[in-house]
Design an enzyme around this catalytic site. Structure first.
Site, short mmCIF file in Angstrom:
data_model
loop_
_atom_site.label_atom_id
_atom_site.label_comp_id
_atom_site.label_asym_id
_atom_site.label_seq_id
_atom_site.Cartn_x
_atom_site.Cartn_y
_atom_site.Cartn_z
N ASP A 133 0.85 -1.20 0.00
CA ASP A 133 0.00 0.00 0.00
C ASP A 133 0.89 1.26 0.00
OD1 ASP A 133 -1.77 2.07 0.50
OD2 ASP A 133 -2.86 1.03 2.07
N MET A 134 0.76 2.07 -1.04
CA MET A 134 1.57 3.27 -1.15
C MET A 134 1.26 4.23 0.00
SD MET A 134 3.32 2.69 -3.82
CE MET A 134 4.10 4.29 -4.02
N ASP A 139 -3.56 2.13 -5.54
CA ASP A 139 -2.26 2.10 -4.83
C ASP A 139 -2.11 0.90 -3.90
OD1 ASP A 139 -3.77 2.79 -2.53
OD2 ASP A 139 -2.08 3.96 -1.77
N GLU A 140 -2.88 -0.14 -4.14
CA GLU A 140 -2.94 -1.21 -3.14
C GLU A 140 -3.12 -2.57 -3.80
OE1 GLU A 140 -6.12 -2.15 0.31
OE2 GLU A 140 -6.09 -0.11 -0.44
P1 TTP Z 1 -5.23 5.16 0.63
O1 TTP Z 1 -4.22 4.08 0.39
O2 TTP Z 1 -6.40 4.83 1.48
O3 TTP Z 1 -4.52 6.40 1.32
P2 TTP Z 1 -3.09 7.02 1.08
O4 TTP Z 1 -2.27 6.20 0.15
O5 TTP Z 1 -3.24 8.44 0.67
O6 TTP Z 1 -2.48 7.02 2.53
P3 TTP Z 1 -1.93 5.79 3.38
O7 TTP Z 1 -0.48 6.07 3.61
O8 TTP Z 1 -2.71 5.80 4.64
O9 TTP Z 1 -2.15 4.55 2.58
O10 TTP Z 1 -5.78 5.71 -0.75
C1 TTP Z 1 -4.97 5.80 -1.91
C2 TTP Z 1 -5.32 7.05 -2.69
O11 TTP Z 1 -6.69 7.02 -3.06
C3 TTP Z 1 -5.13 8.32 -1.91
O12 TTP Z 1 -3.81 8.83 -2.01
C4 TTP Z 1 -6.15 9.23 -2.50
C5 TTP Z 1 -7.25 8.33 -2.97
N1 TTP Z 1 -8.39 8.39 -2.03
C6 TTP Z 1 -9.43 9.27 -2.30
O13 TTP Z 1 -9.43 9.97 -3.33
N2 TTP Z 1 -10.47 9.36 -1.42
C7 TTP Z 1 -10.52 8.62 -0.26
O14 TTP Z 1 -11.49 8.74 0.52
C8 TTP Z 1 -9.45 7.70 0.01
C9 TTP Z 1 -9.46 6.87 1.26
C10 TTP Z 1 -8.41 7.63 -0.91
MG MG Z 2 -2.13 4.11 0.38
#
Ligand code: TTP
Ligand code: MG
Length: 356
Positions: free
Chosen positions: A13-14, A107-108
């Protein structure tokens, strides 16, 4: 005694994905609290850098609240095209490691590395360094013997984490965990459980499947009951059979600007067709959904004679549907979806049957 081989699963997960891409592309933003999202009154935080998270800002929060919590945060509208480009780079790396990959979002992903000669730690490190080298971004990787625990593990040491949840540590690690961290329990369920004094996994473990069934509904009870005991048999790559593929968004500013809206629809169709192709599906029906500023919602569809994954045919159909929609008021939300989906193989099969 029969020992069942434990699987080796990674969850990748990025870190603060959209925000980190912005910081790499614009080095002057490094180390600063940045928020990707709309800064207007109805804007929502898509994500924010870890520098902004210190102030309590998080995804899906209203931008107004975020501004109050972190007044010096820098807002960025975001560039989805760029994020999907980077996502492709990352998935190329991930998919070069093993063919058993399940893409969860932009990103996952989950990887099943049970059959690989290299250790999960080695593969995890390799992914981390290759992603950093290619993109300048950090990624957190979780290792365990099922998907639920691997996802928990990737979250454990974020950002830039590498953490393994071993069988012998499951009880200790899980018992103290707030139930919101249990993947599969939504906000509403958590609030309901909190109201009756259930806050941690340890609290939740006191209840039987029947009790959980009353709290959460029959469908989820057994799965959650098992998950909090470290049991999750879901295979990597099993994403169910999707009946439709779609993407919609609430606009930052309500508008009647047809060109702008059509542009968005094309952008969404791009993504949706990519998903369709990836899953090797074909679709026959294109639906556009519009919600007006007064929240009235309308959908219009057109079904083609044959199934396809051809982007230009789908785009033509989408344009046709959109041209027939009179935008009476300002639009607040717009989206496109493809339905009447079949497996690509099914068509080849039936043709084969026909001619054999
Ligand atoms: P996530 O992996 O949930 O969040 P993240 O990568 O920004 O942070 P983390 O380090 O906690 O993993 O989501 C990936 C991308 O998806 C995030 O950068 C932006 C987008 N996203 C949205 O647009 N709306 C949302 O509600 C969420 C949760 C994510
Ligand atoms: Mg992420």
């Amino acid at each position: 005694m029969v020992t069942i081989m434990k699987r080796k699963i990674l969850h990748v997960d990025m870190d603060a994905f959209f925000a980190s891409v912005e910081q790499v592309d614009h080095p002057e933003l490094k180390g600063k609290p940045i928020i990707v999202g709309g800064s207007s009154e109805r804007g929502v935080v898509a994500t924010c850098s870890y520098e902004a998270r210190v102030f309590g800002v998080h995804s899906a929060m209203s931008s107004q609240v975020a501004k109050r919590l972190c007044p010096h945060a820098i807002f960025i509208r975001g560039n989805h095209h760029r994020y999907s480009e980077v996502s492709h780079q990352i998935f190329e790396i991930i998919e070069s490691m093993t063919t058993t990959v399940e893409k969860v979002s932009i990103d996952e992903a989950y990887l099943d590395v049970s059959d690989l000669y290299q250790s999960p730690h080695y593969i995890a490190k390799k992914i981390k360094s290759a992603v950093y080298e290619a993109t300048g971004l950090t990624v957190s990787v979780g290792i365990s013997y099922n998907k639920f625990l691997a996802k928990l593990a990737s979250d454990w040491q974020k950002p830039d984490g590498l953490f393994e949840i071993k069988e012998e540590d499951v009880e200790t690690l899980l018992d103290g965990l707030p139930i919101i961290k249990v993947h599969g329990l939504g906000k509403k369920s958590v609030a309901r459980l909190n109201r009756i004094g259930i806050y941690t996994v340890k609290d939740l473990k006191k209840y039987s499947v029947e009790d959980l069934s009353n709290f959460l509904g029959e469908q989820w009870a057994e799965e959650i009951y098992k998950r909090i005991r470290g049991i999750d048999p879901r295979p990597v790559g099993h994403v169910g059979s999707r009946k439709s593929f779609g993407r919609e968004t609430t606009l930052k500013v309500d508008t009647t600007d047809r060109d702008y809206l059509e542009g968005l629809l094309f952008e969404f169709l791009d993504e949706v067709v990519a998903q369709l192709k990836k899953k090797e599906r074909l679709a026959r029906t294109v639906t556009i959904k519009v919600k007006y500023e007064d929240f009235e919602s309308i959908t219009r569809s057109h079904s083609m004679e044959t199934y396809t994954d051809d982007k230009s045919r789908l785009a033509e159909t989408m344009q046709l549907v959109f041209s027939k929609m009179a935008l009476k008021r300002k639009v607040r939300l717009i989206g496109v979806s493809l339905s009447n989906v079949i497996e690509g193989d099914a068509v080849q099969m039936s043709l084969f049957d026909l001619y054999s």
